[in-house]
Design an enzyme around this catalytic site. Structure first.
Site, PDB file in Angstrom:
ATOM      1  N   SER A   1     107.410  26.119 -39.272  1.00 18.13           N
ATOM      2  CA  SER A   1     108.802  25.936 -39.703  1.00 18.13           C
ATOM      3  C   SER A   1     108.818  24.770 -40.689  1.00 18.13           C
ATOM      4  O   SER A   1     107.886  23.945 -40.683  1.00 18.13           O
ATOM      5  CB  SER A   1     109.666  25.583 -38.481  1.00 18.13           C
ATOM      6  OG  SER A   1     110.881  24.986 -38.888  1.00 18.13           O
TER       7      SER A   1
ATOM      8  N   TYR B   1     111.671  21.260 -30.428  1.00 20.42           N
ATOM      9  CA  TYR B   1     111.297  22.238 -31.462  1.00 20.42           C
ATOM     10  C   TYR B   1     110.472  21.554 -32.565  1.00 20.42           C
ATOM     11  O   TYR B   1     109.404  22.043 -32.950  1.00 20.42           O
ATOM     12  CB  TYR B   1     112.567  22.859 -32.042  1.00 20.42           C
ATOM     13  CG  TYR B   1     112.324  23.969 -33.031  1.00 20.42           C
ATOM     14  CD1 TYR B   1     112.055  25.267 -32.595  1.00 20.42           C
ATOM     15  CD2 TYR B   1     112.363  23.734 -34.410  1.00 20.42           C
ATOM     16  CE1 TYR B   1     111.843  26.299 -33.500  1.00 20.42           C
ATOM     17  CE2 TYR B   1     112.152  24.760 -35.321  1.00 20.42           C
ATOM     18  CZ  TYR B   1     111.893  26.038 -34.860  1.00 20.42           C
ATOM     19  OH  TYR B   1     111.687  27.055 -35.767  1.00 20.42           O
TER      20      TYR B   1
HETATM   21  P1  NAD Z   1     114.066  35.611 -33.064  1.00 18.87           P
HETATM   22  O1  NAD Z   1     114.801  34.962 -31.958  1.00 18.87           O
HETATM   23  O2  NAD Z   1     114.565  36.892 -33.612  1.00 18.87           O
HETATM   24  O3  NAD Z   1     112.538  35.831 -32.685  1.00 18.87           O
HETATM   25  C1  NAD Z   1     111.850  35.140 -31.686  1.00 18.87           C
HETATM   26  C2  NAD Z   1     111.053  36.159 -30.917  1.00 18.87           C
HETATM   27  O4  NAD Z   1     110.210  35.474 -29.974  1.00 18.87           O
HETATM   28  C3  NAD Z   1     111.947  37.127 -30.107  1.00 18.87           C
HETATM   29  O5  NAD Z   1     111.507  38.454 -30.321  1.00 18.87           O
HETATM   30  C4  NAD Z   1     111.689  36.704 -28.658  1.00 18.87           C
HETATM   31  O6  NAD Z   1     111.765  37.749 -27.714  1.00 18.87           O
HETATM   32  C5  NAD Z   1     110.271  36.185 -28.760  1.00 18.87           C
HETATM   33  N1  NAD Z   1     109.923  35.317 -27.639  1.00 18.87           N
HETATM   34  C6  NAD Z   1     110.615  34.253 -27.162  1.00 18.87           C
HETATM   35  N2  NAD Z   1     109.986  33.724 -26.107  1.00 18.87           N
HETATM   36  C7  NAD Z   1     108.872  34.468 -25.913  1.00 18.87           C
HETATM   37  C8  NAD Z   1     107.819  34.432 -24.979  1.00 18.87           C
HETATM   38  N3  NAD Z   1     107.770  33.492 -24.029  1.00 18.87           N
HETATM   39  N4  NAD Z   1     106.845  35.362 -25.067  1.00 18.87           N
HETATM   40  C9  NAD Z   1     106.877  36.319 -26.026  1.00 18.87           C
HETATM   41  N5  NAD Z   1     107.842  36.394 -26.951  1.00 18.87           N
HETATM   42  C10 NAD Z   1     108.828  35.487 -26.883  1.00 18.87           C
HETATM   43  O7  NAD Z   1     114.005  34.511 -34.216  1.00 18.87           O
HETATM   44  P2  NAD Z   1     113.105  34.449 -35.542  1.00 18.87           P
HETATM   45  O8  NAD Z   1     113.857  33.620 -36.492  1.00 18.87           O
HETATM   46  O9  NAD Z   1     112.632  35.769 -35.961  1.00 18.87           O
HETATM   47  O10 NAD Z   1     111.879  33.551 -35.030  1.00 18.87           O
HETATM   48  C11 NAD Z   1     110.520  33.901 -35.218  1.00 18.87           C
HETATM   49  C12 NAD Z   1     109.700  32.647 -35.474  1.00 18.87           C
HETATM   50  O11 NAD Z   1     110.094  32.080 -36.717  1.00 18.87           O
HETATM   51  C13 NAD Z   1     109.863  31.549 -34.429  1.00 18.87           C
HETATM   52  O12 NAD Z   1     108.598  30.957 -34.165  1.00 18.87           O
HETATM   53  C14 NAD Z   1     110.763  30.548 -35.116  1.00 18.87           C
HETATM   54  O13 NAD Z   1     110.595  29.236 -34.639  1.00 18.87           O
HETATM   55  C15 NAD Z   1     110.288  30.700 -36.547  1.00 18.87           C
HETATM   56  N6  NAD Z   1     111.223  30.192 -37.546  1.00 18.87           N
HETATM   57  C16 NAD Z   1     112.432  30.810 -37.727  1.00 18.87           C
HETATM   58  C17 NAD Z   1     113.302  30.297 -38.678  1.00 18.87           C
HETATM   59  C18 NAD Z   1     114.649  30.917 -38.959  1.00 18.87           C
HETATM   60  O14 NAD Z   1     115.465  30.311 -39.678  1.00 18.87           O
HETATM   61  N7  NAD Z   1     114.955  32.093 -38.449  1.00 18.87           N
HETATM   62  C19 NAD Z   1     112.944  29.168 -39.440  1.00 18.87           C
HETATM   63  C20 NAD Z   1     111.716  28.578 -39.198  1.00 18.87           C
HETATM   64  C21 NAD Z   1     110.857  29.090 -38.254  1.00 18.87           C
END
Ligand code: NAD
Length: 261
Positions: free
Chosen positions: A145, A158
């Site tokens: 991130s 986080y």
């Molecule tokens: P999201 O909530 O759609 O995806 C997160 C996924 O992780 C979900 O499918 C959830 O079921 C899964 N998950 C959570 N806990 C889990 C566990 N214990 N075991 C297996 N799966 C688990 O959100 P996203 O934005 O798609 O996030 C994906 C990644 O991207 C994350 O690591 C997040 O930190 C990172 N990220 C997202 C953003 C953003 O703005 N969306 C920015 C920076 C980083």
């Protein structure tokens, strides 16, 4: 399109929603064999598998918790049994919640660190073990991130987890480069996914985020998936230990835009 990804076996954790889902579908378009890890019964992978197959790829899914060593071992074994290899591991699953740091419970601290950091370590370790045993010059992609470098009040767990992912990935990159295994991070900025649904439903909060983005818009999951396929492909054969920031310029001090400062 990256023709060398055709037939490659790719595991994606947290693959049922958001960025993970977009990554699964994009690897499908590359005609890869995709193993989708999902976490909650509420998450369906049926549509994703159909989309991947319609695009010419293959797919299977397995429920599992990335915090569980056993579940990660099963995930890698499932990929090997179903498709005969593990070429790319995308450690994408992640969670966050907003709490002032002095009110953060130890349970919440552990939940976020164990999912975002320990989960990515377990996924990396098991994939690397398999790659070493089978002499595969594979690719590990960890979802970091912008908060691997930007401090984030109310999200200390986080930010600590993503800061940890930064040095974990760089260390693994250095350690396994002699074996031809590449380890890279993707650092998204603000992307339109379920993790942000509540925040972006509030127009004022959404504007507050857009003001931090020089390109002027919230990113799409597909724009992160495009980074993942490039990093996995042979076009990135000389790239390891990189954090690829896909953040619309968020890490470039937007407060200084238009000559301010
Ligand atoms: P999201 O909530 O759609 O995806 C997160 C996924 O992780 C979900 O499918 C959830 O079921 C899964 N998950 C959570 N806990 C889990 C566990 N214990 N075991 C297996 N799966 C688990 O959100 P996203 O934005 O798609 O996030 C994906 C990644 O991207 C994350 O690591 C997040 O930190 C990172 N990220 C997202 C953003 C953003 O703005 N969306 C920015 C920076 C980083």
């Amino acid at each position: 399109m990256y023709s060398d990804l055709e037939g490659k076996v790719v595991i994606v954790t947290g693959g049922a929603t958001g960025i993970g889902r977009a990554i699964c579908e994009r690897f499908g378009k590359e005609k890869a064999k995709v193993v989708i890890n999902y976490h909650s019964e509420r998450e369906s992978t049926k549509d994703i598998i159909s989309a991947i197959e319609a695009a010419g790829g293959q797919a299977t899914s397995l429920k599992g918790d990335v915090r569980s060593e056993d579940d990660i071992k099963k995930l890698v074994a499932h990929a090997a049994e179903t498709f005969g290899s593990v070429d790319v591991m995308v450690n994408n699953a992640g969670v966050e919640n907003e709490v002032p740091s002095h009110e953060l419970s130890l349970d919440d601290w552990h939940r976020v660190i164990e999912t975002n950091l320990t989960g990515q370590f377990l996924g990396s370790r098991e994939a690397i073990r398999y790659m070493l045993e089978h002499n595969i010059k594979g690719s590990i992609i960890n979802m970091s991130s912008v908060h691997e470098i930007i401090p984030w009040p109310h999200f200390v767990h986080y930010a600590a987890s993503k800061g940890g992912v930064k040095l974990m990935s760089q260390t693994l990159a250095l350690e396994y480069a002699p074996k031809g295994i590449r380890v890279n991070n993707i650092a998204p900025g603000a992307i339109d996914t379920p993790i942000n649904a509540e925040k972006f439903a509030d127009p004022e909060k959404k504007k507050g985020v857009i003001d931090l983005i020089p390109l002027g818009y919230i990113g799409k999951p597909e724009e992160i998936a495009a980074c993942a396929v490039w990093l996995a492909s042979s076009e990135a054969s000389y790239v390891t230990g990189l954090t690829l920031f896909a953040d619309g310029g968020m890490t470039k001090y937007p407060g200084f835009q238009a000559g301010r400062g």
